[in-house]
Motif scaffolding. Structure first.
Motif, PDB file in Angstrom:
ATOM      1  N   VAL A 107      26.544 -44.808 -12.329  1.00 34.28           N
ATOM      2  CA  VAL A 107      26.277 -44.211 -11.098  1.00 34.28           C
ATOM      3  C   VAL A 107      24.871 -44.555 -10.743  1.00 34.28           C
ATOM      4  O   VAL A 107      24.731 -44.700  -9.468  1.00 34.28           O
ATOM      5  N   SER A 108      23.968 -44.235 -11.540  1.00 35.03           N
ATOM      6  CA  SER A 108      22.536 -44.413 -11.430  1.00 35.03           C
ATOM      7  C   SER A 108      22.293 -46.030 -10.572  1.00 35.03           C
ATOM      8  O   SER A 108      21.333 -46.071  -9.791  1.00 35.03           O
ATOM      9  N   GLN A 109      23.016 -46.828 -11.009  1.00 28.83           N
ATOM     10  CA  GLN A 109      22.792 -48.134 -10.206  1.00 28.83           C
ATOM     11  C   GLN A 109      23.481 -48.573  -9.218  1.00 28.83           C
ATOM     12  O   GLN A 109      23.458 -49.326  -8.569  1.00 28.83           O
ATOM     13  N   MET A 110      24.274 -47.500  -8.734  1.00 30.74           N
ATOM     14  CA  MET A 110      25.195 -47.767  -7.301  1.00 30.74           C
ATOM     15  C   MET A 110      24.580 -46.827  -6.288  1.00 30.74           C
ATOM     16  O   MET A 110      24.040 -45.832  -6.330  1.00 30.74           O
ATOM     17  N   LYS A 111      24.954 -47.562  -5.023  1.00 30.73           N
ATOM     18  CA  LYS A 111      24.311 -47.053  -3.870  1.00 30.73           C
ATOM     19  C   LYS A 111      25.646 -46.131  -3.199  1.00 30.73           C
ATOM     20  O   LYS A 111      26.770 -46.504  -3.339  1.00 30.73           O
ATOM     21  N   ASP A 112      25.440 -45.058  -2.613  1.00 31.04           N
ATOM     22  CA  ASP A 112      26.277 -44.385  -1.535  1.00 31.04           C
ATOM     23  C   ASP A 112      27.396 -43.721  -2.459  1.00 31.04           C
ATOM     24  O   ASP A 112      28.672 -43.501  -1.966  1.00 31.04           O
ATOM     25  N   VAL A 113      27.137 -43.352  -3.632  1.00 33.83           N
ATOM     26  CA  VAL A 113      28.061 -42.786  -4.506  1.00 33.83           C
ATOM     27  C   VAL A 113      27.977 -41.336  -4.141  1.00 33.83           C
ATOM     28  O   VAL A 113      26.962 -40.615  -3.961  1.00 33.83           O
ATOM     29  N   VAL A 114      29.180 -40.431  -3.967  1.00 33.14           N
ATOM     30  CA  VAL A 114      29.392 -39.030  -3.879  1.00 33.14           C
ATOM     31  C   VAL A 114      29.779 -38.701  -5.135  1.00 33.14           C
ATOM     32  O   VAL A 114      30.805 -39.006  -5.930  1.00 33.14           O
ATOM     33  N   SER A 115      28.691 -38.029  -5.969  1.00 33.99           N
ATOM     34  CA  SER A 115      29.150 -37.567  -7.264  1.00 33.99           C
ATOM     35  C   SER A 115      29.535 -36.033  -7.459  1.00 33.99           C
ATOM     36  O   SER A 115      28.889 -35.192  -7.132  1.00 33.99           O
ATOM     37  N   LEU A 116      30.708 -35.922  -8.343  1.00 30.25           N
ATOM     38  CA  LEU A 116      31.155 -34.961  -8.748  1.00 30.25           C
ATOM     39  C   LEU A 116      31.068 -34.705 -10.080  1.00 30.25           C
ATOM     40  O   LEU A 116      31.743 -34.183 -11.033  1.00 30.25           O
ATOM     41  N   GLY A 117      30.231 -35.530 -10.587  1.00 32.95           N
ATOM     42  CA  GLY A 117      30.058 -35.880 -12.204  1.00 32.95           C
ATOM     43  C   GLY A 117      29.188 -34.922 -12.973  1.00 32.95           C
ATOM     44  O   GLY A 117      29.356 -34.734 -14.207  1.00 32.95           O
ATOM     45  N   VAL A 118      28.205 -34.525 -12.038  1.00 32.82           N
ATOM     46  CA  VAL A 118      27.036 -33.650 -12.811  1.00 32.82           C
ATOM     47  C   VAL A 118      27.547 -32.316 -13.230  1.00 32.82           C
ATOM     48  O   VAL A 118      28.267 -31.604 -12.601  1.00 32.82           O
ATOM     49  N   GLY A 119      26.715 -31.755 -14.364  1.00 35.44           N
ATOM     50  CA  GLY A 119      27.230 -30.555 -15.082  1.00 35.44           C
ATOM     51  C   GLY A 119      26.023 -29.709 -14.563  1.00 35.44           C
ATOM     52  O   GLY A 119      25.894 -28.891 -15.553  1.00 35.44           O
TER      53      GLY A 119
END
Ligand SMILES: Cc1ncc(COP(=O)(O)O)c(C=O)c1O
Length: 385
Positions: free
Chosen positions: A23-35
């Protein structure tokens, strides 16, 4: 070079990290990943720390932690649960709940001792048990039971080697809150078989429908429960690394011994901040919890509308929808969703085999982003049909 430790070698690196790296290498990602909370630590907490630094609070503290903090934690339990811990010898301040888990395992386990853990669960439990020479024994919790483990399953997993049962409600990654009656039956089993209970209650304040059940309050539980809790989630203090363990003085002393030789003490900066948080941060944290509560409804509705069956989580800040109808594994689903629609979620398999067939969607992010994410998930799921 000689090989590294076999135990360490055999434990895979966390599946969550791999996703974060992509994810950190990609642009415009919407992240529901973080805890972790998307809020910054409330300013009054940060300011208390800055003030203490300006006044020379830069030294070691007692191995148990600042007495002022231990007293404030003890007061918190009296106030919220009517539960009494002696701040002198029943509370140990740790470097996050993460350290508390490690200390608990090292303090109680002998090689080969078994610890029962309901999964899907937080990624660190199994490794902590293994690092301490123990053997994790997994029991699966299922969506049909609201992701609460059943006492019968625990009973079936108990052997002559069982040393402890590990509980964690509200649960990461499912958001499950176990009903009080179920927890009481598990405590009864622990009493019958003379087992320790480890209760990670880091999400205790993040409970949306009714009262949190504090395990050591249940009849029979107090003496045998190591209660783990911390400041990361309720006060948005993940980076401060501050938590605590509470329990029977002999166990706390044993944990303190390991802590004394490996950590010395938790950072004084974080301890001072935690005093401010627990004494005066209640309203700030209530405001964040209120916001999570609203996001929870938005995400659960959005996921169900997108075609992924999702229960309403009772706590924490995670939704754990089923992706079984898509025919994809959770790894494939998460990877394709990331590359095709730029939404980051965590594959359920990262939380143990029982998490397969699900994805973890964190709602510790803004409503706008949640709405954008569920719209993209809907588009992705409809393409699969
Ligand atoms: C259930 C659970 N326990 C413990 C932790 C670690 O907490 P800490 O930041 O206090 O080490 C986490 C972090 O995500 C968690 O979800």
């Amino acid at each position: 070079m000689k090989p590294i430790s076999k135990v360490v070698h055999e434990i895979p690196a966390s599946g969550i990290r791999r996703f974060f790296d992509i994810v950190s290498q990609m642009k415009d990602v919407v992240s529901l990943g973080v805890g972790e909370p998307d809020f910054d630590t409330p300013w009054r907490i940060t300011e208390a720390c800055i003030y203490a630094l300006e006044h020379g609070h830069t030294h070691y503290t007692s191995n148990y932690g600042l007495l002022e903090l231990r007293k404030a934690i003890a007061d918190y339990f009296v106030r919220t649960e009517g539960l009494e811990y002696n701040p002198e010898n029943q509370i140990l301040v740790t470097v996050g709940v993460s350290e508390g888990m490690d200390l608990a395992m090292r303090a109680i386990l002998n090689p080969g001792d078994e610890v029962i853990i309901p999964e899907p669960s937080f990624v660190a439990y199994k490794p902590c048990i293994s690092f301490a020479g123990g053997v994790p024994v997994v029991v699966c919790s299922y969506m049909e039971n609201g992701f609460a483990v059943l006492p019968e399953q625990i009973e079936a997993a108990i052997t002559s080697k069982t040393k402890a049962i590990w509980l964690s409600y509200p649960t990461n990654p499912t958001g499950a809150v176990a009903p009080r009656e179920i927890l009481q039956k598990i405590v009864d089993l622990a009493c019958k078989h003379d087992l320790y209970i480890i209760s990670d209650e880091i999400y205790d304040r993040l409970t949306y429908d009714g009262q949190h059940t504090c395990v050591p309050m249940l009849p029979g539980a107090y003496e045998r429960t190591i209660l783990l809790n911390g400041f990361s989630k309720a006060y948005a203090m993940t980076g401060w690394r501050i938590g605590y363990a509470a329990g029977n003085p002999d166990i706390i002393e044993a944990m303190m011994k390991v802590h004394q030789y490996t950590m010395m003490c938790a950072p004084i900066t974080a301890q001072v901040a935690a005093v401010e948080a627990i004494k005066h941060g209640y309203e700030d944290s209530e405001a964040m919890i209120e916001e999570y509560g609203q996001r929870r409804r938005v995400i659960v509705k959005g996921l169900n509308d997108a075609g992924l069956k999702c229960l309403m989580p009772g706590g924490a800040f995670y939704a754990f929808p089923s992706i079984k109808d898509t025919g994809l594994s959770s790894d494939e689903f998460a990877e394709r969703l990331l590359f095709e629609e730029k939404v980051a979620v965590v594959p359920g398999s990262a939380f143990g085999e029982c998490g397969e067939g699900h994805i973890r969607c964190s709602y510790a992010t803004s409503i706008d982003k949640i709405e954008m994410a569920v719209e993209r998930i809907g588009r992705f799921v409809s393409k699969l049909k």
